[in-house]
Motif scaffolding. Structure first.
Motif, short mmCIF file in Angstrom:
data_model
loop_
_atom_site.label_atom_id
_atom_site.label_comp_id
_atom_site.label_asym_id
_atom_site.label_seq_id
_atom_site.Cartn_x
_atom_site.Cartn_y
_atom_site.Cartn_z
N SER A 84 -2.71 7.30 -6.89
CA SER A 84 -3.09 6.19 -7.28
C SER A 84 -2.15 5.19 -5.84
O SER A 84 -2.80 4.90 -5.03
CB SER A 84 -3.09 5.06 -7.71
N ASP A 85 -1.28 5.45 -5.04
CA ASP A 85 -0.38 5.02 -4.59
C ASP A 85 -0.42 6.49 -3.63
O ASP A 85 -0.86 5.90 -2.24
CB ASP A 85 0.79 5.58 -4.38
N MET B 132 -2.31 5.21 0.25
CA MET B 132 -2.02 5.76 1.31
C MET B 132 -2.68 6.43 2.05
O MET B 132 -2.72 6.48 3.36
CB MET B 132 -0.41 7.07 1.34
N THR B 133 -3.10 7.32 1.92
CA THR B 133 -4.20 7.91 2.74
C THR B 133 -5.35 7.66 3.20
O THR B 133 -5.58 7.61 4.15
CB THR B 133 -4.83 9.67 1.86
N PHE B 134 -6.20 7.15 2.47
CA PHE B 134 -6.76 5.51 2.22
C PHE B 134 -6.48 4.93 4.10
O PHE B 134 -7.26 4.29 5.03
CB PHE B 134 -7.60 5.21 1.88
N GLY B 135 -5.52 4.17 3.84
CA GLY B 135 -4.97 3.51 4.73
C GLY B 135 -5.14 4.32 6.47
O GLY B 135 -5.10 4.19 7.34
N ASN B 136 -4.13 5.19 5.93
CA ASN B 136 -3.88 6.33 7.73
C ASN B 136 -5.27 6.50 8.03
O ASN B 136 -5.18 6.53 9.00
CB ASN B 136 -3.66 7.34 6.99
N TRP B 137 -6.03 6.87 7.48
CA TRP B 137 -7.50 7.48 7.74
C TRP B 137 -8.39 6.02 8.10
O TRP B 137 -9.06 6.62 9.37
CB TRP B 137 -9.05 7.83 6.58
N GLU B 138 -8.32 4.95 8.20
CA GLU B 138 -8.87 3.93 8.25
C GLU B 138 -7.52 3.41 9.28
O GLU B 138 -8.62 3.09 10.95
CB GLU B 138 -8.71 1.86 7.50
N PHE B 139 -6.77 3.84 9.93
CA PHE B 139 -6.19 4.01 10.72
C PHE B 139 -6.73 4.35 11.84
O PHE B 139 -6.51 4.14 13.72
CB PHE B 139 -4.01 3.43 10.74
N LEU B 140 -6.67 5.73 11.61
CA LEU B 140 -7.26 6.44 13.17
C LEU B 140 -8.76 6.21 13.61
O LEU B 140 -8.96 6.61 13.87
CB LEU B 140 -7.35 8.50 11.73
N ALA B 141 -8.79 5.37 12.52
CA ALA B 141 -11.06 5.50 12.76
C ALA B 141 -10.82 4.54 13.87
O ALA B 141 -11.74 4.96 14.46
CB ALA B 141 -11.60 4.07 11.05
N ASP B 142 -10.42 3.68 14.52
CA ASP B 142 -10.75 3.26 15.91
C ASP B 142 -9.62 3.34 16.81
O ASP B 142 -8.17 3.22 16.57
CB ASP B 142 -10.75 1.89 16.48
N VAL C 28 4.03 -1.22 11.93
CA VAL C 28 5.17 -0.71 10.66
C VAL C 28 4.93 -1.98 10.13
O VAL C 28 4.54 -3.03 9.73
CB VAL C 28 6.40 -1.39 11.84
N PHE C 29 5.00 -1.83 8.03
CA PHE C 29 5.07 -2.51 7.54
C PHE C 29 5.40 -2.40 5.68
O PHE C 29 5.87 -0.99 6.07
CB PHE C 29 3.11 -2.80 6.94
N ASN C 30 5.44 -3.12 4.60
CA ASN C 30 5.66 -2.48 3.48
C ASN C 30 4.84 -2.30 2.77
O ASN C 30 4.03 -3.55 2.45
CB ASN C 30 6.70 -4.00 3.11
N PRO C 31 4.17 -1.57 2.58
CA PRO C 31 3.02 -1.18 1.50
C PRO C 31 3.22 -2.05 0.86
O PRO C 31 4.34 -1.45 -0.04
CB PRO C 31 3.19 -0.02 1.00
N ASP C 32 2.01 -3.23 -0.32
CA ASP C 32 2.12 -3.86 -1.21
C ASP C 32 1.16 -3.38 -1.73
O ASP C 32 -0.22 -3.43 -0.88
CB ASP C 32 1.86 -5.37 -0.58
N PHE C 33 1.17 -3.40 -3.34
CA PHE C 33 -0.40 -3.48 -4.27
C PHE C 33 -1.40 -3.84 -3.61
O PHE C 33 -2.63 -3.59 -3.93
CB PHE C 33 -0.22 -2.63 -5.41
N GLU C 34 -0.96 -5.05 -3.79
CA GLU C 34 -2.45 -6.08 -3.39
C GLU C 34 -2.79 -6.41 -2.13
O GLU C 34 -3.69 -6.70 -2.18
CB GLU C 34 -1.03 -8.21 -3.76
N LYS C 35 -2.47 -6.43 -1.02
CA LYS C 35 -2.47 -5.67 0.10
C LYS C 35 -2.76 -4.34 0.87
O LYS C 35 -4.12 -4.77 1.15
CB LYS C 35 -1.46 -6.18 1.28
N HIS C 36 -2.77 -3.71 0.41
CA HIS C 36 -2.42 -2.02 1.05
C HIS C 36 -2.75 -0.82 -0.14
O HIS C 36 -3.74 -0.18 -0.34
CB HIS C 36 -1.03 -1.66 1.23
N GLY C 37 -3.10 -1.98 -1.20
CA GLY C 37 -3.61 -0.65 -2.64
C GLY C 37 -2.78 0.47 -2.89
O GLY C 37 -2.93 1.18 -3.29
#
Length: 301
Positions: free
Chosen positions: A100-101, A105-115, A125-134
């Motif tokens: 799940s983590d 992480m993969t989905f977040g990096n993919w979205e970061f690459l989108a634009d 730069v961020f602290n991964p949080d399940f509620e905010k970032h999945g």
């Protein structure tokens, strides 16, 4: 008399025992040394195979998780990204992650690459949080997207080391992507030809956790500036190489009559250009020899 060694079993990938090493000349110490070398090589090869098998198992779980989470057209795009992003990802950095983590992480990096407009580096730069970032992590995540150019990861690591920030995990991957007005259309395969693509690098690092958002902004701005400087150096690199070759040509042609060893100077300049020096800049000086000490001044070229 030279000692001769014969290894009866030449297939080093198979099981070999010490009796397979036949020694003539009575040098048992060298035989034991050979056996030790073989044992170390075999152990490392076995470990590498184990890690690769574990990695493929984890990636298989991730691809199935993507299918379960995204039962639409996005699944194929994310799976293509995952397969390319993790192709050289250290296997040992994946083993303790929950699927799940890993998905988050993969989905977040993919979205970061989108634009991406292809200009200056894009840094998060961020602290991964399940509620905010999945997904969640005990470390601070640093994600960098920039044009594919040399020295990116080395420069980022250098800046973090300068700040005494420990790096717990790092990975970089080069991509060829098709964009329309900066928006990601699709990932290209390495062997895909005939497409006008954008060559980009995605850097992912996990550093010692920083809780202050101001620290996040500071690190982000510093990395953007470092990579801006890298881009300046890369942009001027060819011009600096051409200048060094121009010096070699001038010396080699005999135009610098005062040069005592023109052949040596010319060879040295060409050696520098042949991948033996990273040019960061150059300056031209004029040297005037008189009765006293030589006078050195800037030359206008």
């Amino acid at each position: 008399q030279k000692t001769a060694y014969e290894i009866r079993n030449c297939d080093w990938s198979s099981d070999v025992c010490s009796s397979d090493l036949e020694l003539s000349g009575g040098n048992a110490d060298v035989g034991r040394a050979l056996w030790l070398v073989y044992s170390v090589v075999t152990c490392r090869r076995s470990n590498a195979m184990h890690w690769e098998e574990q990695k493929q198992k984890i990636l298989g779980q991730l691809l199935r998780e993507i299918d379960n989470r995204l039962n639409d057209s996005r699944a194929g795009g994310l799976q293509s990204f995952a397969e390319q992003f993790y192709r050289s990802f250290p296997a040992e950095d994946l083993q303790d992650r929950l699927v799940s983590d890993l998905f988050g992480m993969t989905f977040g990096n993919w979205e970061f690459l989108a634009d991406y407009d292809g200009g200056r580096a894009k840094v998060r730069v961020f602290n991964p949080d399940f509620e905010k970032h999945g997904w969640q992590s005990k470390h601070t995540a640093v994600v960098v997207l920039c044009p594919n150019m040399p020295f990116c990861m080395d420069s980022v690591r250098g800046e973090l080391n300068r700040r005494n920030i420990a790096v717990h995990s790092l990975h970089s991957e080069n991509f060829r992507v098709l964009r329309v007005d900066g928006r990601l259309e699709r990932m290209l395969q390495l062997d895909e030809q005939g497409v006008d693509f954008s060559a980009e690098s995605l850097l992912y690092l996990e550093i010692t956790r920083h809780s202050d958002p101001e620290d996040h902004r500071d690190i982000s701005e510093a990395l953007i500036e470092v990579l801006r400087e890298v881009a300046v150096v890369i942009e001027g690199f060819q011009a600096m190489c051409e200048q060094a070759l121009a010096v070699a040509d001038r010396v080699g042609s005999g135009l610098d009559h005062g040069e005592q060893n023109p052949g040596e100077v010319e060879a040295f300049c060409r050696w520098l250009v042949d991948g033996h020096l990273t040019f960061l800049g150059y300056e031209c000086f004029s040297v005037h020899y008189g009765a006293g000490e030589p006078e050195i001044g800037r030359a206008h070229v």
